[in-house]
Design a protein around this motif. Structure first.
Motif, PDB file in Angstrom:
ATOM      1  N   UNK A 197       0.820  -1.207   0.000  1.00 58.91           N
ATOM      2  CA  UNK A 197       0.000   0.000   0.000  1.00 58.91           C
ATOM      3  C   UNK A 197       0.855   1.259   0.000  1.00 58.91           C
ATOM      4  N   UNK A 198       0.196   2.404   0.051  1.00 56.61           N
ATOM      5  CA  UNK A 198       0.884   3.683  -0.117  1.00 56.61           C
ATOM      6  C   UNK A 198       1.066   4.415   1.197  1.00 56.61           C
ATOM      7  N   UNK A 199       2.177   5.131   1.299  1.00 60.35           N
ATOM      8  CA  UNK A 199       2.410   6.101   2.362  1.00 60.35           C
ATOM      9  C   UNK A 199       2.258   7.473   1.722  1.00 60.35           C
ATOM     10  N   UNK A 200       1.340   8.273   2.234  1.00 60.45           N
ATOM     11  CA  UNK A 200       0.958   9.534   1.604  1.00 60.45           C
ATOM     12  C   UNK A 200       1.285  10.693   2.533  1.00 60.45           C
ATOM     13  N   UNK A 201       1.875  11.754   1.979  1.00 62.77           N
ATOM     14  CA  UNK A 201       2.176  12.929   2.806  1.00 62.77           C
ATOM     15  C   UNK A 201       0.949  13.819   2.931  1.00 62.77           C
ATOM     16  N   UNK A 202       1.077  14.920   3.637  1.00 61.99           N
ATOM     17  CA  UNK A 202      -0.072  15.788   3.903  1.00 61.99           C
ATOM     18  C   UNK A 202      -0.511  16.562   2.670  1.00 61.99           C
ATOM     19  N   UNK A 203       0.259  16.483   1.582  1.00 63.77           N
ATOM     20  CA  UNK A 203      -0.143  17.125   0.321  1.00 63.77           C
ATOM     21  C   UNK A 203      -0.886  16.153  -0.584  1.00 63.77           C
ATOM     22  N   UNK A 204      -1.109  14.925  -0.106  1.00 63.73           N
ATOM     23  CA  UNK A 204      -1.802  13.926  -0.918  1.00 63.73           C
ATOM     24  C   UNK A 204      -0.887  13.234  -1.919  1.00 63.73           C
ATOM     25  N   UNK A 206       2.124  10.414  -2.870  1.00 60.80           N
ATOM     26  CA  UNK A 206       2.677   9.148  -2.399  1.00 60.80           C
ATOM     27  C   UNK A 206       4.185   9.297  -2.252  1.00 60.80           C
ATOM     28  N   UNK A 207       4.696   9.021  -1.065  1.00 61.18           N
ATOM     29  CA  UNK A 207       6.133   9.159  -0.790  1.00 61.18           C
ATOM     30  C   UNK A 207       6.790   7.823  -0.459  1.00 61.18           C
ATOM     31  N   UNK A 208       6.009   6.749  -0.401  1.00 59.57           N
ATOM     32  CA  UNK A 208       6.592   5.453  -0.092  1.00 59.57           C
ATOM     33  C   UNK A 208       5.595   4.330  -0.288  1.00 59.57           C
TER      34      UNK A 208
END
Length: 350
Positions: A197-204, A206-208
């Motif tokens: 699955x995705x790791x999402x930052x606060x800007x929406x 995907x960072x990982x």
């Protein structure tokens, strides 16, 4: 007490600055809406991955010889482009069939293009994903992620709705079996079934990609029998420890591009056996006709630097070697017989 009041005052001012009009609305509701926007931005790119494995049959009686024993592992994946390429984690054993379920419930069979065991990344291809509106990810820069960063994890392992959690990044780390790249360590309640699955930052963005979960195992669920077919639905154990590891999106995309182009990730090879000593990385054996042998490296040499970067332990050296492409010329600074020297090595292919 005075310090506590000052801290509360500064925190209040920060909230007023970050959330305009906070006095006229409920702060928690505003944060909730922003949270929902982050999830909505990434949700179309997250898919469910169902892998079917055929198991080896025990010695059944003659009347049961036609019985087929299979196991289904359910995980998550991320659509990375409009061509239908999907990244997920590597599969446990040979895969008989892979099916992908999109966020809107539509299903499609997927082709396994290749896997990279060094980073635990696999790439699938689904022909029907090309025309899907907004399917591919919008990725950010994982270098902006550091201790204290807020992230959201989005998986799609079980059920029709996504599996979502909020987490705080603890920092960067290296896992024992993943020396090729650093991983992001996150304090978040993510179940192992959401690997991929995705790791999402606060800007929406995907960072990982979720790689592994540090957890205590809990017994799973027994097999389910359907006619002559026995299907074992492997339910991943629940997480009792909220520590999640994720591969940076740059590593994911780089590995995926290699697999898409070549079916594998070609990695550098040096050809030495080493031990860690008080002075550093101590060569105990040099493989005959290896790049190390051809460059003149000898047992008892101590490796100090790789392309002018200090290497102090085995994981650092392995990461340097295997992150370089085969046939790359590198410089190794070594210590031999009381003096330092440099050897040029043309890496082989692992």
């Amino acid at each position: 007490m005075r310090l506590q009041k000052l801290t509360l005052l500064l925190f209040s001012l920060l909230l007023y600055a970050v959330v305009p009009g906070i006095a006229q609305g409920n702060m928690l509701q505003r944060i909730e809406k922003e949270f929902q926007k982050v999830v909505a931005a990434s949700r179309p790119a997250i898919v469910k991955v169902v892998a079917t494995h055929q198991l080896e049959l025990p010695q059944f009686p003659p009347e049961l010889q036609k019985t087929v024993l299979t196991r289904q592992n359910v995980g998550s994946g991320i659509v990375i482009d409009a061509a239908g390429h999907i990244v997920t984690t590597t599969f446990d054993g040979a895969v008989q069939q892979v099916e992908v379920v999109f966020h809107d419930g539509k299903r499609a069979n997927a082709e396994l293009l290749g896997e990279d065991v060094m980073t635990d990344i696999a790439v699938l291809r689904v022909k029907t994903a090309g025309g899907r509106e907004g399917a591919q990810i919008r990725h950010g820069n994982s270098a902006d992620i550091d201790s204290g960063s807020w992230v959201v994890t989005v998986g799609s392992s079980y059920g029709a709705s996504p599996v979502i959690s909020f987490g705080i990044v603890g920092g960067w780390d290296i896992l024992p079996n993943h020396h090729c790249a650093e991983v992001i360590k996150i304090n978040a309640p993510v179940t192992p079934g959401n690997s991929g699955g995705a790791v999402v930052n606060t800007a929406g963005e995907v960072v990982g990609m979720i790689l592994a979960v540090l957890t205590d195992a809990v017994p799973g669920v027994p097999a389910v029998v359907e006619g002559d077919n026995i299907t074992e639905f492997r339910i991943q154990p629940a997480s009792q420890s909220w520590v999640t590891f994720a591969v940076p999106i740059e590593t994911v995309l780089s590995v995926a591009q290699e697999i898409i182009a070549h079916g594998k990730v070609a990695r550098g090879w040096l050809g030495v056996q080493i031990e860690m000593g008080k002075s550093g990385i101590f060569i105990t054996r040099v493989t005959e006709n290896s790049p190390a042998h051809k460059s003149g490296l000898l047992p008892k040499d101590i490796i100090l630097e790789f392309n002018e970067h200090p290497v102090e332990n085995y994981p650092q050296l392995l990461r340097c070697v295997m992150s370089a492409a085969p046939h790359t010329r590198v410089n190794l600074k070594i210590y031999r017989n009381g003096r330092a020297m440099t050897r040029a090595v043309t890496l082989g292919e692992k």
